[in-house]
Structure formats: C-alpha cells, structure tokens
Design an enzyme around this catalytic site. Structure first.
Site, PDB file in Angstrom:
ATOM      1  N   LEU A  83      12.440  -8.362  43.465  1.00 22.01           N
ATOM      2  CA  LEU A  83      11.480  -8.299  42.373  1.00 22.01           C
ATOM      3  C   LEU A  83      10.039  -8.270  42.864  1.00 22.01           C
ATOM      4  O   LEU A  83       9.179  -7.661  42.257  1.00 22.01           O
ATOM      5  CB  LEU A  83      11.697  -9.505  41.454  1.00 22.01           C
ATOM      6  CG  LEU A  83      11.293  -9.369  39.991  1.00 22.01           C
ATOM      7  CD1 LEU A  83      12.195  -8.369  39.276  1.00 22.01           C
ATOM      8  CD2 LEU A  83      11.348 -10.717  39.286  1.00 22.01           C
ATOM      9  N   ARG A  84       9.774  -8.939  43.979  1.00 23.40           N
ATOM     10  CA  ARG A  84       8.407  -9.021  44.506  1.00 23.40           C
ATOM     11  C   ARG A  84       8.173  -8.024  45.638  1.00 23.40           C
ATOM     12  O   ARG A  84       7.410  -8.301  46.572  1.00 23.40           O
ATOM     13  CB  ARG A  84       8.102 -10.447  44.954  1.00 23.40           C
ATOM     14  CG  ARG A  84       8.164 -11.444  43.816  1.00 23.40           C
ATOM     15  CD  ARG A  84       7.800 -12.853  44.237  1.00 23.40           C
ATOM     16  NE  ARG A  84       7.946 -13.784  43.125  1.00 23.40           N
ATOM     17  CZ  ARG A  84       7.025 -13.990  42.190  1.00 23.40           C
ATOM     18  NH1 ARG A  84       5.880 -13.331  42.247  1.00 23.40           N
ATOM     19  NH2 ARG A  84       7.240 -14.831  41.200  1.00 23.40           N
ATOM     20  N   SER A 162      18.804  -9.289  44.815  1.00 21.03           N
ATOM     21  CA  SER A 162      18.173  -9.682  43.560  1.00 21.03           C
ATOM     22  C   SER A 162      18.055  -8.471  42.633  1.00 21.03           C
ATOM     23  O   SER A 162      19.052  -7.851  42.292  1.00 21.03           O
ATOM     24  CB  SER A 162      16.824 -10.340  43.857  1.00 21.03           C
ATOM     25  OG  SER A 162      16.249 -10.903  42.707  1.00 21.03           O
ATOM     26  N   GLU A 272      19.188 -18.347  41.920  1.00 19.37           N
ATOM     27  CA  GLU A 272      20.490 -18.161  42.552  1.00 19.37           C
ATOM     28  C   GLU A 272      21.620 -18.658  41.654  1.00 19.37           C
ATOM     29  O   GLU A 272      22.699 -18.057  41.620  1.00 19.37           O
ATOM     30  CB  GLU A 272      20.532 -18.858  43.912  1.00 19.37           C
ATOM     31  CG  GLU A 272      21.635 -18.365  44.822  1.00 19.37           C
ATOM     32  CD  GLU A 272      21.452 -16.924  45.270  1.00 19.37           C
ATOM     33  OE1 GLU A 272      22.412 -16.358  45.831  1.00 19.37           O
ATOM     34  OE2 GLU A 272      20.357 -16.350  45.058  1.00 19.37           O
ATOM     35  N   LEU A 274      21.525 -18.453  38.445  1.00 17.16           N
ATOM     36  CA  LEU A 274      21.657 -17.375  37.461  1.00 17.16           C
ATOM     37  C   LEU A 274      22.414 -16.192  38.061  1.00 17.16           C
ATOM     38  O   LEU A 274      23.266 -15.583  37.401  1.00 17.16           O
ATOM     39  CB  LEU A 274      20.265 -16.943  36.996  1.00 17.16           C
ATOM     40  CG  LEU A 274      20.186 -15.991  35.802  1.00 17.16           C
ATOM     41  CD1 LEU A 274      20.814 -16.621  34.562  1.00 17.16           C
ATOM     42  CD2 LEU A 274      18.722 -15.627  35.533  1.00 17.16           C
ATOM     43  N   HIS A 303      17.805 -18.473  46.514  1.00 16.54           N
ATOM     44  CA  HIS A 303      17.391 -17.083  46.373  1.00 16.54           C
ATOM     45  C   HIS A 303      16.325 -16.766  47.420  1.00 16.54           C
ATOM     46  O   HIS A 303      15.140 -16.581  47.098  1.00 16.54           O
ATOM     47  CB  HIS A 303      16.835 -16.916  44.950  1.00 16.54           C
ATOM     48  CG  HIS A 303      17.033 -15.557  44.357  1.00 16.54           C
ATOM     49  ND1 HIS A 303      18.257 -15.040  44.028  1.00 16.54           N
ATOM     50  CD2 HIS A 303      16.121 -14.593  43.996  1.00 16.54           C
ATOM     51  CE1 HIS A 303      18.117 -13.849  43.489  1.00 16.54           C
ATOM     52  NE2 HIS A 303      16.823 -13.544  43.463  1.00 16.54           N
ATOM     53  N   TRP A 305      15.356 -14.998  51.623  1.00 14.56           N
ATOM     54  CA  TRP A 305      15.660 -13.922  52.563  1.00 14.56           C
ATOM     55  C   TRP A 305      16.679 -14.258  53.646  1.00 14.56           C
ATOM     56  O   TRP A 305      17.484 -13.391  54.013  1.00 14.56           O
ATOM     57  CB  TRP A 305      14.365 -13.408  53.200  1.00 14.56           C
ATOM     58  CG  TRP A 305      13.732 -12.339  52.378  1.00 14.56           C
ATOM     59  CD1 TRP A 305      12.622 -12.460  51.593  1.00 14.56           C
ATOM     60  CD2 TRP A 305      14.167 -10.993  52.236  1.00 14.56           C
ATOM     61  NE1 TRP A 305      12.355 -11.279  50.961  1.00 14.56           N
ATOM     62  CE2 TRP A 305      13.280 -10.353  51.339  1.00 14.56           C
ATOM     63  CE3 TRP A 305      15.233 -10.267  52.762  1.00 14.56           C
ATOM     64  CZ2 TRP A 305      13.425  -9.022  50.979  1.00 14.56           C
ATOM     65  CZ3 TRP A 305      15.377  -8.936  52.402  1.00 14.56           C
ATOM     66  CH2 TRP A 305      14.488  -8.326  51.515  1.00 14.56           C
TER      67      TRP A 305
END
Length: 594
Positions: A83-84, A162, A272, A274, A303, A305
């Site tokens: 997302l980022r 993600s 994570e 979710l 959630h 890397w």
C-alpha cells in the site's frame, strides 16, 4: 592522471536494451522513454503508458542467463508492492533481498515502481494527482513491450504483498491465461465482506490520502465485487496458487510490546490479523470449488517486510515449477585467473554461470558482477553502475584493461577498457567516453577540466555525419572535417536556437575564445557566434557581412558586437550591430554607422 586514450571514433549509441530483433509489436505509444542500468542485469525503464498518460517506472531483474545466452527468451515474474509503494524503488529491492535472491534464477523479475494505494487496478477517475490505470498497463501495455524488446516469453507469474497480494489474485482471475502462477503474501482476499470496504478506505487515506470511491466507487458499486478475489475465486482454476499470512502475534522479526505476545507494531499486528481472516475465507472457498492452493499460515508474524522476504524465498520452488524452471542454482565453478580475481574481490559473491565467450575473451557472471579475461587484458571485475554502463554500451568498449578506480576528487569512479573509459558519479550515472571525444576531453584535463563529467552517452547526430556527447558544462561535438570542440553557455543556447548542426552554422570548428569586454566567440563551419554581456549571443554568417565586419576590426571596430542575426530587407539582407548595421544588396555590403 595518465589514462589510455581510445582509437578513432565511430559513433556510439545507447539502445534501450541489449536484445534481439523484436518478435512482437507493443501497442502504439507504449514505448521506453528512458533506461538506466544499475548493474549488468538490473535496469530501470520509464515507459510511456498510453492509458495513464504519463511515464511509469518499471525495474527489471534480468534472468541469470541473460548474458550467457543472448538469443534466449525468459519467463517473467511480476512482483507487486504494498500500500505504501514509493516512486523511487520497489520495496522488493529496497526492503527485501529480491535482487540478490533472483541473481541465480532464470526468470526476469518485473518490478513496477510507484502506485501507492492503487491496488494495481484501473480506477474509475483520477484522484490525488494520479490517473491510475494499472491493470491496463500491467496486462495490456507492458507485456508486448517486454516480449518485443526485453526477451520475455508469454509465460508469466505474479506475486505481491498486502495490496499487491490482493491484486495478484484478482488480476489473475480477471485476465484469463495471463499468468500460470499467483501468490499472495499477507493480502486482503475478500474486499466486499462486512467492514472491508471501510477498512480499505481507511488504509488508503492513511497511505497517501487516496479516496477508495475514486478507485471502485461506493461500497455498493459492482466494481468492488469485480475486484474481490473471493468473488472471483472460480476463475482461478488451472493457476498455481500460493497464499500465506502470519497471525499478528509477535514473531522472530517483531519487537514485543509490554504485553506478552503482543507486537509493538500495533498497525502491523492489526493488518496481519485482517489478512489472516480474509485469506482463510478465500482458501475455504477455493476448497469448496476444488481449486488446489499451497497455503502457509505462519503461527506468528506481523505485516512487515522480513516475513514477505521469507515468503518470496519459501514460495520460489512452486513459482519455478509453474513457470517451467529449475528452482535450483546452475552448476558453476570459477577457475584460473577468473577464480583468483573472484577470491580477491569478495563483493562479487558466488558464481551463477559458467564461463562464456565475449568480445574476444571470456567472462563469468557472479551474484554481484562479472569477471572478464583475455591473455592481452588480464582478468578484471566489472560491477555496479559501471557494470550497468558497460551493459548499456553493449560491450562496444571492449574488455576491461584495469580494475575500477576512485578519482582524486572523491566524487567519481572510472574503469579503463580497450576502446574507452567508463566514468561514474552519483549525479551523472555511468557514461562511456571514447575515441576522438575522449582524446579532446583528456587534453583538457578529463573530469578536472572545464567540461566536467560526462552526463549522457555519445550519440550520432541525426541528420549529419557526426557525433555529440553531453558533459556537465557543455557538449562536445565531433565530425571528421572539424574534429572535436565543446560548446557552452549562451553560445550553446544560440546554437540550439538556430537548429544545432543542421543550421547554416554546421558543426563547431574551433574552441570558444575570450574577447574584449568579457565577450566570447566560437567558430563554426558556416560562420561564428559572438556573445557579450551587453549585446547577447548572435550568429554572423561567413560571407559579405562577415567580410565587411572583419575589415572594420570585428568587435573592436566602430560597429562593435552584433545585436541581431542576419535578416532579409527589400532587395537584400542586413545585420545590426551595437553602433550601426551592414546591409547587402546585389552582393555588395554597405556599412552604416549610427
């Protein structure tokens, strides 16, 4: 610094890539605007996207055998970001070890750069300054270009983390036969269940201030279901699937909070959890549809890397099998002079190919570079951005004759090759300098001289037989008739205005010379350009006006500097000067003072 100078110049061009003749045609407008090589097997492309109406950066990690088998084509693996996602580099190379991991894999990895909060989909409308049409770009515009210019086959896989995991699944489902493999690491695999549109909206506002209604409309819109992996699950039959997520509990890569078992990364923990819930629902539906999937539910992990890096490695055997590849490393061993160089330069890492013939010598690829050898040149390593510059030049500079060296200014580095030099700085990138341009640049002091460092490759002038290479402080022009000369500042500006070498001026024929009152002039095939702070830059054509002005003493005479270019008047042509003008009628010049 004494450096070897190359032989005579033959124009060098830098193509977009090292590739065979195109085998397919990309859609009109889907073109490579710019290519920057980071290493011999990592390149960043800026691709003009017709759908997005803007350049899109895509980085490629080229297949292991790219150099050893120059006619071979390779399957591709798309790796989607989260997302980022940032606009400078994919998280898979910035935050994870994709470049190193795939160095010995025979697949070309495709890394889209940017797309923050986009879900790699086609949005209904622009938002927050972006016109996102990622699905069209990734599935329609990019593949033909990869196949026509970057030796890709139509065998593809796609994996993401993600948001990228969500996209990998719905892109695979929405585009039949596009991929043979799809993997989701911590993806959100139901987007329309109770509360999910609101959760996605919150996450997108937090990551860049995007509005999900611009993406898929309000939660009741059919676009939400049209991008829901759960709703599209039946369309994934026949695709090799991999799904993973953590539990949200503290794992080996997490910092624990005060509460036992709870991560200090509260956001990562919640995301994570979710992901786990939506992934479980998705996997259950796959089971009901008798669609097989490899599932890895880790007992811990948030959630973040390090877990996605782990999943990239863990899932590779399945990805390789789906793409028809051997998941293991090719057998290789360094020997002789190459082995000695590899041992002395630990940064090269382990070998990834056997030796192969190149440029009258042999080369061997290592995880982080190459070693070249011939009896005449010896063995030398080539890596990093200089290795990328060498690849961009398609070996036109021959074999290395020395190791890479730092320059005295502490800013740049260079390496000598049989037919030229490769210079690199963080600001200018890696550029080849060779032939007559190298000779003249060297005579003026190399990077310590007035030109500074090269900032672009040497290219052939488009309409006349010559070459030009840009440097920090002005370009060098070359033609067989005039030799090599550099232009700069206002004189260069006037040359550009008049049409470069295609104008009546032709190629530069002399170096810039200082004149009175801080003035300057440069000689060209068809005349001169003069500049002073008071008069500006103007061109004087060889012929009657130049002859008359010369007889008066040029800028030192009564007319002073030119203050216009030549222009037509009734019955002839005229040029104005500071203290008068010269008009030519019937081939005869007339001098008029003020």
């Amino acid at each position: 610094m004494a450096l070897p100078l190359a032989a005579g110049l033959s124009p060098l061009t830098t193509p977009a890539a090292a590739q065979p003749e195109p085998a397919a045609t990309a859609p009109a407008g889907a073109t490579v605007q710019k290519a920057v090589w980071f290493t011999d097997r990592r390149v960043a492309l800026w691709i003009n996207s017709p759908s997005m109406g803007a350049p899109v950066q895509v980085q490629l990690l080229l297949a292991r055998d790219w150099n050893t088998h120059p006619d071979a084509r390779f399957p591709v693996l798309f790796m989607l970001d989260g997302l980022r996602a940032t606009d400078d580099e994919s998280g898979w190379t910035k935050e994870a070890g994709a470049a190193d991991f795939f160095a010995d894999k025979n697949v070309t990895v495709v890394l889209p750069v940017g797309g923050q909060s986009s879900f790699y989909s086609d949005w209904l409308q622009p938002n927050n300054g972006h016109n996102y049409k990622w699905e069209t770009f990734l599935t329609k515009e990019l593949p033909p270009l990869l196949e026509s210019q970057w030796r890709a086959t139509d065998v593809r896989g796609m994996e993401g983390l993600s948001m990228g995991g969500t996209a990998a699944m719905f892109l695979a489902a929405r585009n039949p036969n596009f991929v043979k493999y799809a993997a989701s690491y911590s993806g959100f695999l139901t987007t329309t269940t109770l509360g999910m549109p609101q959760a996605i909206q919150f996450a997108m506002r937090d990551a860049g201030g995007f509005d999900s209604t611009a993406m898929w409309g309000p939660p009741t819109s059919p676009e939400w279901e049209g991008h829901d992996p759960y709703a599209l699950a039946d369309k994934l039959k026949g695709i090799s699937l991999y799904i993973s997520s953590g539990s949200g509990a503290v794992g080996p890569f997490d910092q624990a909070a005060v509460i036992p078992g709870v991560s200090a990364n509260f956001t990562g923990m919640g995301l994570e959890i979710l992901s786990r819930l939506t992934s479980q629902n998705f996997v259950t539906k796959l089971g009901n549809l008798t669609i097989p999937a490899q599932v890895n539910y880790r007992p811990s992990g948030t959630h973040t890397w390090p877990y996605w890096d782990f999943e990239m490695r863990q899932s590779w055997p399945q990805a390789a099998a789906a793409l028809g590849l051997d998941p293991g490393k090719a057998s290789c061993q360094a020997g002789g002079s190459i082995a000695a160089v590899a041992t002395a330069n630990g940064w090269l890492g382990d070998c990834v190919t056997a030796e192969y013939q190149v440029n009258g010598g042999v080369a061997q690829d290592f995880r982080s570079g190459r070693v070249f050898y011939s009896p005449a040149t010896g063995a030398h390593p080539v890596g990093g951005m200089i290795g990328g510059g060498y690849q961009a030049a398609l070996g036109a500079v021959g074999l290395p004759t020395d190791d890479e060296r730092p320059l005295p200014d502490g800013r740049g580095r260079f390496q000598a090759f049989q037919n030229g030099l490769l210079y690199w700085t963080p600001q200018t990138g890696a550029q080849v300098v060779r032939g007559a341009i190298l000779d003249e640049w060297g005579r003026q002091g190399f990077e310590r001289g007035p030109a500074g460092y090269p900032i672009a490759p040497e290219v052939k002038t488009p309409s006349r037989d010559g070459a030009v290479q840009a440097f920090e402080n002005g370009p060098f022009y070359y033609s067989r008739k005039t030799g090599v000369h550099r232009l700069q500042g206002p004189i260069m500006g006037k040359y550009v205005e008049l049409g470069y070498e295609n104008s009546w001026l032709g190629f530069p024929a002399a170096e810039e010379v200082p004149l009175k009152d801080l003035g300057r002039f440069s000689g060209f095939e068809g005349g001169n350009i003069y500049w002073s702070p008071l008069s500006g830059a103007w061109a004087v054509r060889s012929g009657p006006i130049m002859d008359a002005w010369r007889d008066l003493g040029y800028e030192n005479g009564k007319l002073g500097y030119p203050i216009s270019d030549e222009f037509t008047v009734p019955g002839g042509f005229q040029q104005n000067f500071q203290a008068g003008f010269i008009v030519v009628r019937d081939g005869k010049p007339e001098v008029h003072g003020l």
